[in-house]
Design a protein around this motif. Structure first.
Motif, short mmCIF file in Angstrom:
data_model
loop_
_atom_site.label_atom_id
_atom_site.label_comp_id
_atom_site.label_asym_id
_atom_site.label_seq_id
_atom_site.Cartn_x
_atom_site.Cartn_y
_atom_site.Cartn_z
N TRP A 117 10.59 74.42 -57.36
CA TRP A 117 9.64 73.96 -56.34
C TRP A 117 9.18 72.54 -56.66
O TRP A 117 9.11 71.68 -55.79
CB TRP A 117 8.41 74.84 -56.31
CG TRP A 117 8.57 76.24 -55.83
CD1 TRP A 117 9.70 76.82 -55.31
CD2 TRP A 117 7.54 77.24 -55.82
NE1 TRP A 117 9.43 78.12 -54.98
CE2 TRP A 117 8.13 78.41 -55.28
CE3 TRP A 117 6.23 77.28 -56.22
CZ2 TRP A 117 7.42 79.60 -55.13
CZ3 TRP A 117 5.50 78.45 -56.06
CH2 TRP A 117 6.09 79.60 -55.52
N LYS A 140 11.95 69.87 -56.15
CA LYS A 140 12.18 69.64 -54.72
C LYS A 140 11.04 68.84 -54.10
O LYS A 140 11.26 67.91 -53.31
CB LYS A 140 12.34 70.98 -54.01
CG LYS A 140 12.71 70.86 -52.54
CD LYS A 140 12.95 72.24 -51.92
CE LYS A 140 13.32 72.11 -50.44
NZ LYS A 140 13.56 73.44 -49.82
N ARG A 141 9.80 69.19 -54.45
CA ARG A 141 8.64 68.50 -53.89
C ARG A 141 8.57 67.07 -54.39
O ARG A 141 8.26 66.14 -53.62
CB ARG A 141 7.36 69.25 -54.27
CG ARG A 141 6.07 68.69 -53.66
CD ARG A 141 6.06 68.85 -52.16
NE ARG A 141 4.77 68.41 -51.60
CZ ARG A 141 4.50 68.40 -50.31
NH1 ARG A 141 5.40 68.81 -49.43
NH2 ARG A 141 3.32 67.98 -49.88
N CYS A 195 -0.56 65.08 -53.31
CA CYS A 195 0.38 65.76 -52.42
C CYS A 195 1.32 66.69 -53.19
O CYS A 195 1.80 67.69 -52.64
CB CYS A 195 1.20 64.75 -51.63
SG CYS A 195 0.22 63.80 -50.45
N LEU A 196 1.58 66.38 -54.44
CA LEU A 196 2.42 67.23 -55.28
C LEU A 196 1.64 68.44 -55.79
O LEU A 196 2.04 69.59 -55.58
CB LEU A 196 2.97 66.42 -56.45
CG LEU A 196 3.72 67.19 -57.55
CD1 LEU A 196 4.93 67.91 -56.97
CD2 LEU A 196 4.13 66.25 -58.68
N HIS A 201 0.16 71.06 -53.13
CA HIS A 201 1.22 71.86 -52.52
C HIS A 201 1.68 72.98 -53.46
O HIS A 201 1.78 74.15 -53.06
CB HIS A 201 2.40 70.96 -52.17
CG HIS A 201 3.59 71.69 -51.64
ND1 HIS A 201 3.73 72.03 -50.32
CD2 HIS A 201 4.71 72.16 -52.27
CE1 HIS A 201 4.87 72.68 -50.14
NE2 HIS A 201 5.49 72.77 -51.31
N ARG A 223 0.98 77.11 -53.07
CA ARG A 223 2.15 77.98 -52.98
C ARG A 223 2.16 79.03 -54.08
O ARG A 223 2.48 80.20 -53.84
CB ARG A 223 3.42 77.12 -53.04
CG ARG A 223 4.68 77.85 -52.65
CD ARG A 223 5.84 76.88 -52.50
NE ARG A 223 7.07 77.59 -52.21
CZ ARG A 223 8.25 77.01 -52.06
NH1 ARG A 223 8.34 75.69 -52.16
NH2 ARG A 223 9.34 77.73 -51.81
#
Length: 328
Positions: A46, A49-50, A142-143, A146, A150
């Protein structure tokens, strides 16, 4: 005492930064948790990818990364010049990939023409977004938000996922940049989680090696719809040509240096250890003992700014400080 982020990130001093964040209570929330026998390695994917998605939106490039069980390291390059060249519409398109819009901007996109007063407000908004799109703090926000949301949703819980705000180190010169990247890429080996660079999962060095091997296999027989690349497109490339949008080293030199360093900092590693030092150490006039010490203790050797003695002194004076850790 905690210092304001704008005192720690100075793009006039350097565009390169090492950032670190750790899971709350140093729990194994991104790896194999020995307490409940659950494996969370999928969360490391995750993160990768982020990180790459955010790099494509922000004007911030990824030089190196290592996603460990309970923390992660990034080496980032801020490309402020690219942001300045973006049009108003490009800034809006990028911002809208991350956040909800604004009624004035929505109206501008649909109808185009606006009153003079509305255009002043629109330009001010876009300028604010433009500045945020090369801001490391906004990138990290933002990282981390998120991933936190999740993971909490997966665990069906609430509360903190990260221990606190991210820590950063400014990399003031080529030696600091090179040693920090090697420090990051060698994290799994130093932690005993891997025995070789190719086995160092969730690291940039493993990704670079895989890409290079793929290039070697396909370079003489490319498919019509596939043209192999020597280096990963999602990572800041290496080049010895002085390109400001690339790392100022040869990728072959970097591979050699990191491999040599890994063999020397891990006494349990099997295999022949060459006595020949990588030529990049000679080119940068770096003592091999000092290099190995830096690669093993980079985080402890420096504070928020990393570099040679004179660069550290100059930077401290520029920021009204008497000294920075690492000068002595």
């Amino acid at each position: 005492m905690t210092r304001a982020r704008n005192q720690l990130i100075d793009l006039n001093a350097t565009p390169y930064y090492h950032v670190i964040n750790r899971c709350v209570r140093r729990s194994f929330l991104c790896g194999n948790d020995p307490y409940n026998n659950k494996n969370y390695d999928h969360r490391r994917q995750w993160l990768i990818k982020r990180i790459k998605f955010l790099s494509s939106v922000f004007s911030i490039n990824i030089a190196a990364y290592a996603i460990m069980s309970n923390h992660y390291h990034l080496v980032l390059q801020v490309d402020k010049g690219a942001v300045d060249s973006w049009s108003m519409n490009e800034v809006i398109d990028r911002w809208y990939q991350l956040f909800n819009g604004h009624v004035l901007i929505d109206n501008y996109l649909v109808h185009g023409a606006c009153s003079q007063g509305e255009m002043i407000q629109i330009k001010a908004l876009i300028q604010c977004w433009r500045e945020r799109l090369y801001d490391i703090s906004w990138f990290m926000k933002c990282l981390n938000e998120h991933i936190s949301r999740r993971a909490n949703k997966e665990d069906q819980c609430t509360g903190k996922f990260w221990e606190g705000r991210f820590k950063s180190q400014a990399l003031l010169d080529e030696t600091a940049l090179l040693s920090c990247m090697a420090y990051v890429d060698l994290n799994p080996i130093r932690a005993g989680a891997a025995q070789s660079l190719e086995q160092s999962d969730f690291t940039s060095i493993q990704e670079r090696i895989k890409q290079f091997k793929s290039y070697q296999q396909h370079k003489n027989k490319p498919k019509p719809d596939y043209h192999p690349h020597v280096q990963p497109l999602t990572l800041l490339p290496f080049t010895a040509t002085g390109d400001s949008k690339a790392l100022p080293f040869s990728y072959a030199d970097y591979f050699e240096l990191v491999d040599w360093s890994g063999r020397h900092i891990d006494p349990k590693k099997n295999g022949y250890i060459s006595d020949n030092e990588p030529k990049i150490l000679d080119a940068l006039v770096i003592d091999s003992d000092a290099w190995l010490q830096s690669v093993k203790e980079f985080r402890r050797q420096y504070g928020n700014f990393a570099g040679g003695e004179f660069r550290l002194r100059d930077c401290a004076e520029m920021h009204g400080r008497c000294w920075y850790k690492g000068v002595g």
